[in-house]
Motif scaffolding. Sequence first.
Motif, mmCIF file in Angstrom:
data_model
loop_
_atom_site.group_PDB
_atom_site.id
_atom_site.type_symbol
_atom_site.label_atom_id
_atom_site.label_comp_id
_atom_site.label_asym_id
_atom_site.label_seq_id
_atom_site.Cartn_x
_atom_site.Cartn_y
_atom_site.Cartn_z
ATOM 1 N N MET A 69 10.913 12.455 7.035
ATOM 2 C CA MET A 69 11.806 11.413 7.110
ATOM 3 C C MET A 69 11.480 10.672 5.827
ATOM 4 S SD MET A 69 11.832 7.751 7.745
ATOM 5 C CE MET A 69 10.605 7.812 9.155
ATOM 6 N N THR A 70 12.167 10.052 5.067
ATOM 7 C CA THR A 70 12.091 8.847 3.907
ATOM 8 C C THR A 70 12.627 7.751 4.609
ATOM 9 O OG1 THR A 70 12.070 10.800 2.150
ATOM 10 C CG2 THR A 70 12.362 8.373 1.775
ATOM 11 N N ALA A 71 11.746 6.804 4.561
ATOM 12 C CA ALA A 71 12.189 5.276 5.098
ATOM 13 C C ALA A 71 13.436 4.747 4.201
ATOM 14 C CB ALA A 71 11.157 4.353 5.397
ATOM 15 N N TYR A 72 14.438 4.072 4.525
ATOM 16 C CA TYR A 72 15.470 3.378 3.654
ATOM 17 C C TYR A 72 14.753 2.245 2.980
ATOM 18 C CZ TYR A 72 18.910 -0.122 2.283
ATOM 19 O OH TYR A 72 19.610 -0.951 1.501
ATOM 20 N N ARG A 73 14.828 1.987 1.531
ATOM 21 C CA ARG A 73 14.491 0.687 0.953
ATOM 22 C C ARG A 73 15.735 0.153 0.452
ATOM 23 N NH1 ARG A 73 11.155 2.935 -4.098
ATOM 24 N NH2 ARG A 73 12.794 4.283 -5.246
ATOM 25 N N LYS A 74 15.668 -1.279 0.497
ATOM 26 C CA LYS A 74 16.800 -2.103 -0.387
ATOM 27 C C LYS A 74 16.235 -1.746 -1.873
ATOM 28 C CE LYS A 74 17.813 -5.319 3.300
ATOM 29 N NZ LYS A 74 17.503 -6.780 3.700
ATOM 30 N N PRO A 75 17.385 -2.153 -2.708
ATOM 31 C CA PRO A 75 17.093 -1.961 -4.118
ATOM 32 C C PRO A 75 15.967 -2.943 -4.573
ATOM 33 C CG PRO A 75 19.227 -1.995 -4.038
ATOM 34 C CD PRO A 75 18.629 -2.255 -2.625
ATOM 35 N N GLY A 76 14.881 -2.393 -5.180
ATOM 36 C CA GLY A 76 13.538 -3.153 -5.707
ATOM 37 C C GLY A 76 12.621 -3.418 -4.618
ATOM 38 N N GLU A 77 12.707 -2.746 -3.573
ATOM 39 C CA GLU A 77 11.554 -2.603 -2.480
ATOM 40 C C GLU A 77 11.038 -1.081 -2.652
ATOM 41 O OE1 GLU A 77 13.613 -5.648 0.985
ATOM 42 O OE2 GLU A 77 13.180 -3.523 1.081
ATOM 43 N N ASP A 78 9.782 -1.177 -2.286
ATOM 44 C CA ASP A 78 8.898 -0.106 -2.195
ATOM 45 C C ASP A 78 8.886 0.451 -0.945
ATOM 46 O OD1 ASP A 78 8.245 -0.084 -4.850
ATOM 47 O OD2 ASP A 78 6.363 -1.233 -4.561
ATOM 48 N N ARG A 79 8.843 1.756 -0.752
ATOM 49 C CA ARG A 79 8.680 2.615 0.530
ATOM 50 C C ARG A 79 7.424 2.571 0.729
ATOM 51 N NH1 ARG A 79 12.710 6.376 -1.802
ATOM 52 N NH2 ARG A 79 14.734 6.153 -0.689
ATOM 53 N N PRO A 80 7.081 2.907 2.335
ATOM 54 C CA PRO A 80 5.590 2.944 2.683
ATOM 55 C C PRO A 80 4.834 3.960 2.087
ATOM 56 C CG PRO A 80 6.994 2.901 4.505
ATOM 57 C CD PRO A 80 8.080 2.881 3.572
ATOM 58 N N TYR A 81 5.575 5.223 1.648
ATOM 59 C CA TYR A 81 4.823 6.135 0.907
ATOM 60 C C TYR A 81 5.606 6.184 -0.459
ATOM 61 C CZ TYR A 81 2.221 7.530 5.013
ATOM 62 O OH TYR A 81 1.187 7.561 6.010
ATOM 63 N N ALA A 82 5.007 6.656 -1.332
ATOM 64 C CA ALA A 82 5.420 6.778 -2.820
ATOM 65 C C ALA A 82 6.171 8.172 -2.963
ATOM 66 C CB ALA A 82 4.610 6.339 -3.793
ATOM 67 N N ASP A 83 7.045 8.527 -2.358
ATOM 68 C CA ASP A 83 7.702 9.841 -2.205
ATOM 69 C C ASP A 83 8.476 9.634 -3.863
ATOM 70 O OD1 ASP A 83 6.815 10.732 0.103
ATOM 71 O OD2 ASP A 83 8.744 9.974 1.087
ATOM 72 N N ASP A 84 8.438 10.730 -4.551
ATOM 73 C CA ASP A 84 9.075 10.501 -5.969
ATOM 74 C C ASP A 84 9.292 12.147 -6.382
ATOM 75 O OD1 ASP A 84 9.939 9.667 -8.281
ATOM 76 O OD2 ASP A 84 7.885 8.546 -8.828
ATOM 77 N N VAL A 85 9.948 12.187 -7.719
ATOM 78 C CA VAL A 85 9.965 13.429 -8.239
ATOM 79 C C VAL A 85 8.914 13.658 -9.199
ATOM 80 C CG1 VAL A 85 12.558 13.373 -7.814
ATOM 81 C CG2 VAL A 85 11.494 12.506 -9.925
ATOM 82 N N GLY A 86 8.532 14.964 -9.467
ATOM 83 C CA GLY A 86 7.553 15.377 -10.546
ATOM 84 C C GLY A 86 8.365 15.547 -11.818
ATOM 85 N N PRO A 87 7.480 16.131 -12.954
ATOM 86 C CA PRO A 87 7.790 16.349 -14.042
ATOM 87 C C PRO A 87 8.822 17.221 -14.206
ATOM 88 C CG PRO A 87 5.725 17.064 -13.908
ATOM 89 C CD PRO A 87 6.068 16.207 -12.714
#
Length: 314
Positions: A69-87
């Motif tokens: 599960m990836t938590a919802y974040r409002k625009p400009g807010e950080d999620r509890p975990y920094a899920d991201d995309v790689g290169p």
Amino acid sequence: MSHKWSQFKDLRLRREAISWLQIRTSGGVHSLSREELNDFFFDGQPFKLIDPMKGIRKPAELEAALSIMTAYRKPGEDRPYADDVGPDDLPRYMWEGNNPETSTNAGLRLAYERNLPIIWFIGIGGSPTQFHAVCPVKIIGEERSLKRFVLSPVLEDDLTFAGLGDPGSAENIIKKYLQRETKIRLHQPVFRASVIRAYNGRCAVCSLGHEILLDAAHIVPDSDDRGIASVTNGLALCKIHHAAYDSSILGISPDYTVEIRRDLMEENDGPMLEHGLKERHKEKLMTLPSIMKERPDRELLDITYQKFLLAQPA
């Protein structure tokens, strides 16, 4: 005390859960709340698909994790975990904490080793919070030094790409295919769900309220470096207004005013042109997100508005 299920029963659960989600969401069109997700039953018993407290759902009955599960974040807010995309533009999912051997991290690793499908629930906001189900996805790698797993949508032929992360491998064509499929199967559906939810299922221009006739339009295309993957770069538009916006027949100024191309304002071509387009000229958008931070980014609107102005006939 729970007994571990056989791998056959484990796989049957995953298939039935994914099939149930496809039906309940009309093929990924709709999102579900936690309460609605609790309607899933397996072998006649309720079975939770999403963990009530953690990002990784590793049921006691299973050896491998079932969902993330990836938590919802409002625009400009950080999620509890920094899920991201790689290169490589493929999504990453962070470990839970720093210990690689927690039951949740080990459960995800086992799903990777066994090539098992998992479900990804992505929070898109709302009250109660709605989750968009992306499934099936698979873990195709682990980056231990960065404490995260590499995710990919499951392809029709269910290929396994060994050595995907090896910079010396000859997998460039496969990588590009995965990147394209990730955008089509993951990013676009989540973007659509987020935008349609923010606009309460109505067209920004005409307030049409039938979701099946609505699209999530990018203000600035995602092919443009400025086309951020955020609800603030989106507009909920019915199909006629989406086509008109993308073709510069319809423009939206940074102050949320609709404009129609000058030559069309001089045409007489039936009720669709008259009422669907011309009547909206110089009118404000009829629907905007109630949350201010989710409203269209004015700078992004201006980028596309300037293109609209340049498209005006001489």
